[in-house]
Design a protein around this motif. Structure first.
Motif, PDB file in Angstrom:
ATOM      1  N   MET A  78      -6.044 -15.622 -28.241  1.00  0.00           N
ATOM      2  CA  MET A  78      -6.670 -14.501 -28.255  1.00  0.00           C
ATOM      3  C   MET A  78      -6.328 -13.527 -27.054  1.00  0.00           C
ATOM      4  SD  MET A  78     -10.778 -14.945 -29.092  1.00  0.00           S
ATOM      5  CE  MET A  78     -11.022 -13.391 -29.025  1.00  0.00           C
ATOM      6  N   LEU A  79      -5.929 -14.375 -25.931  1.00  0.00           N
ATOM      7  CA  LEU A  79      -5.320 -14.489 -24.477  1.00  0.00           C
ATOM      8  C   LEU A  79      -3.863 -13.993 -24.765  1.00  0.00           C
ATOM      9  CD1 LEU A  79      -6.681 -17.197 -22.122  1.00  0.00           C
ATOM     10  CD2 LEU A  79      -7.236 -14.870 -22.638  1.00  0.00           C
ATOM     11  N   ALA A  80      -2.941 -14.688 -25.351  1.00  0.00           N
ATOM     12  CA  ALA A  80      -1.280 -14.159 -26.172  1.00  0.00           C
ATOM     13  C   ALA A  80      -1.559 -13.227 -26.936  1.00  0.00           C
ATOM     14  CB  ALA A  80      -1.453 -15.030 -26.473  1.00  0.00           C
ATOM     15  N   ALA A  81      -2.285 -12.655 -27.659  1.00  0.00           N
ATOM     16  CA  ALA A  81      -2.731 -11.333 -28.689  1.00  0.00           C
ATOM     17  C   ALA A  81      -2.380 -10.096 -27.225  1.00  0.00           C
ATOM     18  CB  ALA A  81      -3.662 -11.650 -29.491  1.00  0.00           C
ATOM     19  N   VAL A  82      -3.710 -10.432 -26.790  1.00  0.00           N
ATOM     20  CA  VAL A  82      -4.365  -9.302 -26.192  1.00  0.00           C
ATOM     21  C   VAL A  82      -3.389  -9.088 -24.361  1.00  0.00           C
ATOM     22  CG1 VAL A  82      -6.400  -7.995 -24.110  1.00  0.00           C
ATOM     23  CG2 VAL A  82      -6.794  -9.766 -26.162  1.00  0.00           C
ATOM     24  N   PHE A  83      -2.434 -10.157 -24.071  1.00  0.00           N
ATOM     25  CA  PHE A  83      -1.828  -9.668 -22.646  1.00  0.00           C
ATOM     26  C   PHE A  83      -0.603 -10.604 -23.464  1.00  0.00           C
ATOM     27  CE2 PHE A  83      -5.866 -10.845 -20.907  1.00  0.00           C
ATOM     28  CZ  PHE A  83      -6.346 -10.071 -20.265  1.00  0.00           C
ATOM     29  N   SER A  84      -0.112 -10.186 -24.524  1.00  0.00           N
ATOM     30  CA  SER A  84       1.360 -10.308 -24.639  1.00  0.00           C
ATOM     31  C   SER A  84       2.611  -9.599 -24.113  1.00  0.00           C
ATOM     32  CB  SER A  84       1.881 -10.065 -26.168  1.00  0.00           C
ATOM     33  OG  SER A  84       2.934 -10.469 -26.715  1.00  0.00           O
ATOM     34  N   THR A  85       2.114  -8.171 -23.157  1.00  0.00           N
ATOM     35  CA  THR A  85       3.072  -7.578 -23.072  1.00  0.00           C
ATOM     36  C   THR A  85       3.287  -8.047 -21.655  1.00  0.00           C
ATOM     37  OG1 THR A  85       1.446  -5.964 -22.794  1.00  0.00           O
ATOM     38  CG2 THR A  85       3.088  -5.900 -24.533  1.00  0.00           C
ATOM     39  N   HIS A  86       2.021  -8.525 -20.769  1.00  0.00           N
ATOM     40  CA  HIS A  86       2.747  -9.458 -19.606  1.00  0.00           C
ATOM     41  C   HIS A  86       2.928 -10.874 -19.749  1.00  0.00           C
ATOM     42  CE1 HIS A  86      -0.164  -5.859 -18.397  1.00  0.00           C
ATOM     43  NE2 HIS A  86      -0.447  -5.818 -19.225  1.00  0.00           N
ATOM     44  N   LEU A  87       2.887 -11.690 -20.789  1.00  0.00           N
ATOM     45  CA  LEU A  87       3.572 -12.392 -20.554  1.00  0.00           C
ATOM     46  C   LEU A  87       5.616 -12.758 -20.697  1.00  0.00           C
ATOM     47  CD1 LEU A  87       0.949 -14.707 -23.222  1.00  0.00           C
ATOM     48  CD2 LEU A  87       0.867 -14.482 -20.560  1.00  0.00           C
TER      49      LEU A  87
END
Length: 242
Positions: free
Chosen positions: A133-142
């Motif tokens: 979920m964190l990867a999906a929500v913050f994908s552009t920041h990873l």
């Protein structure tokens, strides 16, 4: 290489795994040399090997300890998170226009996802779901985005499949990179970068399975410090040649 062959598992030091980590580190340094101010765009190609090989190292470590207590895996995660924080300032000092976090948060989330698939306990599955979920929500920041978080799991699946299934993590690796740019560009560097993303998992897997008798220096916990330090050293190089 036979499809049913698996990577040797044991308590002894795995020289092939240490070699993979050193080669991943070398690839990363070569990639980042593009930012010291010289015309080194061609280093983009070997640089595409670094992230998938670090993900493969995570998968190899999980595979080796799958039947042992998981306390070591918690320490592994702890070191990743610690140096994620330590490395962020040197990373942004060196990459002036950075629009993502450094790579270690992506690897930490990827570790949680792969570990959740492997351990199957409710707690581990819950952490893996939170990581997704964190990867999906913050994908552009990873760095390497959502697909980068999936890559350690894709690598782990390779251990249980014939070698030609490495095309799956190869495609995930391509999706984690700027695949649209690579596909739309006709430059040799872009096309070779595309190929490097696709073959990196297979190349790393071949190395792990067949470089059984090598004995490079063991890469232990001190190696985490090499990540922030290499940014500072390359920043010094850039200032010297500027």
């Amino acid at each position: 290489m036979h499809g049913t062959e698996t990577i040797p598992v044991g308590r002894v030091r795995d020289g092939a795994l240490d070699l993979l980590k050193w080669l991943a580190l070398l690839s990363m340094v070569l990639d980042h040399l593009r930012y010291v101010g010289l015309n080194l765009d061609g280093l983009y190609v070997p640089g595409r090997l670094a992230f998938p090989w670090f993900c493969l190292a995570i998968a190899a470590n999980l595979h080796r300890v799958r039947d042992t207590p998981v306390s070591g895996q918690w320490r592994y995660l702890g070191w990743l998170l610690l140096f994620s924080a330590i490395s962020e300032v040197p990373y942004r000092m060196f990459i002036d226009d950075a629009d993502t976090l450094n790579v270690l948060p992506t690897l930490a989330l990827g570790l949680l996802v792969a570990r959740g698939w492997q351990q199957k306990a409710l707690f581990d599955r819950g952490l893996a779901l939170i990581a997704l979920m964190l990867a999906a929500v913050f994908s552009t920041h990873l760095m390497f985005g959502f697909f980068g978080v999936l890559l350690p799991l894709a690598m782990l699946l390779v251990f249980r499949r014939p070698w030609y299934f490495s095309v799956v993590p190869g495609l995930v690796c391509l999706a984690a990179n700027q695949w649209q740019v690579l596909l739309n560009s006709s430059t040799p560097v872009a096309l070779m970068g595309l190929a490097a993303c696709l073959i990196a998992p297979l190349a790393g897997l071949v190395l792990l399975r067949h470089a059984k008798h090598v004995s490079p220096p063991a890469m232990r916990r001190w190696a985490y410090a090499l990540y922030p330090l290499h940014f500072l050293l390359l920043l010094l190089v850039r200032k010297i040649i500027a």
